[in-house]
Design an enzyme around this catalytic site. Structure first.
Site, PDB file in Angstrom:
ATOM      1  N   LYS A  22       0.851  -1.202   0.039  1.00  0.00           N
ATOM      2  CA  LYS A  22      -0.178   0.101   0.130  1.00  0.00           C
ATOM      3  C   LYS A  22       0.851   1.240   0.188  1.00  0.00           C
ATOM      4  O   LYS A  22       1.919   1.003   0.376  1.00  0.00           O
ATOM      5  CB  LYS A  22      -0.960  -0.068   1.274  1.00  0.00           C
ATOM      6  CG  LYS A  22      -2.282   0.872   0.909  1.00  0.00           C
ATOM      7  CD  LYS A  22      -3.201   0.250   0.346  1.00  0.00           C
ATOM      8  CE  LYS A  22      -4.577   0.742   0.101  1.00  0.00           C
ATOM      9  NZ  LYS A  22      -5.620  -0.124  -0.065  1.00  0.00           N
TER      10      LYS A  22
HETATM   11  N1  GLU Z   1      -7.364   0.258  -3.348  1.00  0.00           N
HETATM   12  C1  GLU Z   1      -7.969  -0.950  -3.928  1.00  0.00           C
HETATM   13  C2  GLU Z   1      -8.058  -1.749  -2.578  1.00  0.00           C
HETATM   14  O1  GLU Z   1      -7.901  -1.453  -1.496  1.00  0.00           O
HETATM   15  C3  GLU Z   1      -7.438  -1.604  -4.904  1.00  0.00           C
HETATM   16  C4  GLU Z   1      -6.086  -2.100  -5.013  1.00  0.00           C
HETATM   17  C5  GLU Z   1      -5.705  -2.639  -6.357  1.00  0.00           C
HETATM   18  O2  GLU Z   1      -6.340  -2.585  -7.397  1.00  0.00           O
HETATM   19  O3  GLU Z   1      -4.422  -2.879  -6.353  1.00  0.00           O
HETATM   20  O4  GLU Z   1      -8.223  -3.103  -2.709  1.00  0.00           O
END
Ligand code: GLU
Length: 419
Positions: A107
């Site tokens: 993240k």
């Molecule tokens: N931010 C989104 C999540 O928390 C998508 C993450 C992604 O597509 O890599 O799942």
């Protein structure tokens, strides 16, 4: 009391402790699962429109890549901190494993208030942040995507900056891009649509008709706004929706199109723009009498304090980490069926995976292909979690953790420890 980010990380670590009893696992391996693998903190300057220079702080945290490259979004929020990003990275690992796509978890975040930045400032911030973390990301290593307050345009700047730095186009470095730049059809709506697919599965399982079901949604961003439209399409009645400032409520059902148009036009929800509505706070919204409650904003909103007053029959977690472990116990006692985040909101990362596969293979899939594959993966994952829920007589969250953490553990054992 600990900072919010630290509380979020404690909660994520506690969830791993809770599932540990279902595995015969070396405490060292467990500690590894609860820790992140790499963490990058960057402080970087951005030229502001008024000629001044401001230093921003950003993070890219890579939790685990045992099952495949690191994967996860980047959020722009004034309260982002390292511990919060660590927790969110950990949740990405379990999420990819629950839906069985070959990714690990990561993240990113930048501590900023995007609402106070101009487009130019946002672009310069994004480009400089991308440059700062470019040592850690790449299509084979770590693939960012949108999250809270980031969108396809931000992903386009990330792709362009990384590609410029490499000297050739690298669309696979980031997902959630605009269609014109190698984005996948269906990615933009995937998380919100996935939330509704999971809800429909839950309704079917519990024998609750979706037709006329009263839905309450907290959040009007990438997830909430799309979920509202799909709930509407499915015949449910969205009775309340909110953004960070507050919400609108109509017990007979909201005019969703009017509410979303208003949000688009004025960047907020105005009572006078959506007929027959009452203004409510986010706190009141969560406690409304409804059938389906969808927190689709930030973490830690359902706690031991308000859990006793939650009246929904089904809680579907569009957000990451909206429910604390203490609240979980209360909800379980009350018989509320929880579709946990790592299952309910996995549609986004699933279609991110499709986007990445298309980029690497230089293919473009049809809308139908994306939709069918997404639905199949989410439905299969839901069934797998329900099977564990029934067999082991555990909550849906615990079942999802048994499935997700179990897959990561198995991968760890197969790879072994180097040297
Ligand atoms: N931010 C989104 C999540 O928390 C998508 C993450 C992604 O597509 O890599 O799942």
């Amino acid at each position: 009391m600990a900072e919010k980010g630290t509380q979020t990380l404690e909660m994520a670590r506690k969830q791993v402790d809770l599932v540990a009893k279902y595995f015969d696992v070396d405490p060292g391996i467990l500690e590894r699962l609860k820790s992140t693998k790499r963490e990058l903190t960057v402080h970087f300057p951005v030229k502001m429109d008024d000629g001044s220079v401001r230093v921003f702080t950003g993070y890219r945290v890579q939790h685990n890549d045992t099952r495949g490259p690191f994967k996860g979004g980047i959020r722009y929020h004034p309260e982002v901190d390292l511990d919060e990003v660590r927790a969110l990275a950990m949740w990405m690992t379990w999420k990819s494993a629950v839906v069985n796509i070959p990714f690990g978890g990561a993240k990113g975040g930048v501590q900023c208030n995007p609402k106070e930045l101009s487009q130019g400032e946002l672009e310069r911030l994004t480009r400089r942040f991308t440059w700062e973390i470019s040592i850690a990301i790449g299509p084979e290593v770590d693939i960012p995507a949108p999250d809270v307050y980031t969108n396809p345009q931000v992903m386009a700047w990330i792709m362009d900056t990384y590609s410029t730095f490499k000297g050739y186009a690298v669309p696979g470095v980031v997902t959630g891009k605009p269609l014109e730049l190698g984005g996948s059809v269906g990615r933009y709506e995937a998380t919100g649509k996935g939330v509704v697919i999971s809800t429909l599965k839950a309704c079917e399982y519990l024998n609750i008709p979706i037709e006329g079901a009263r839905v309450v949604i907290q959040g009007c961003g990438n997830v909430g706004s799309i979920a509202a439209q799909y709930f509407d399409k499915a015949g449910a009645k969205v009775i309340a929706i909110s953004d960070s400032k507050g919400g609108l409520y109509n017990e007979k059902g909201l005019d969703i199109r009017a509410a979303l148009d208003c949000k688009k036009r004025y960047a907020c929800l105005l009572q006078e723009e959506v007929s027959g509505t009452e203004v409510i706070t986010n706190k009141e919204l969560l406690e409304l009498d409804c059938d389906i409650l969808v927190p689709a904003a930030l973490e830690g909103v359902i706690t031991e304090e308000n859990a006793p007053r939650i009246k929904a029959k089904i809680l579907v977690e569009g957000a990451n980490g909206p429910t604390t472990p203490e609240a979980d116990e209360i909800l379980a006692e009350k018989g509320i069926f929880v579709v946990p985040d790592i299952l309910a909101n996995a549609g986004g990362v699933v279609v991110s995976y499709f986007e990445w596969v298309q980029n690497l293979q230089e293919l473009l899939w049809s809308e139908e292909e994306v939709a069918t594959r997404l639905e199949n993966i989410l439905k299969r994952s839901f069934d797998e979690v329900v099977a564990i829920h029934e067999e082991k007589k555990v909550t849906m969250r615990m079942a999802a953790y048994i499935l997700g953490v179990g897959r990561v553990l198995k991968a760890h054992l197969l790879r072994g420890i180097y040297p």
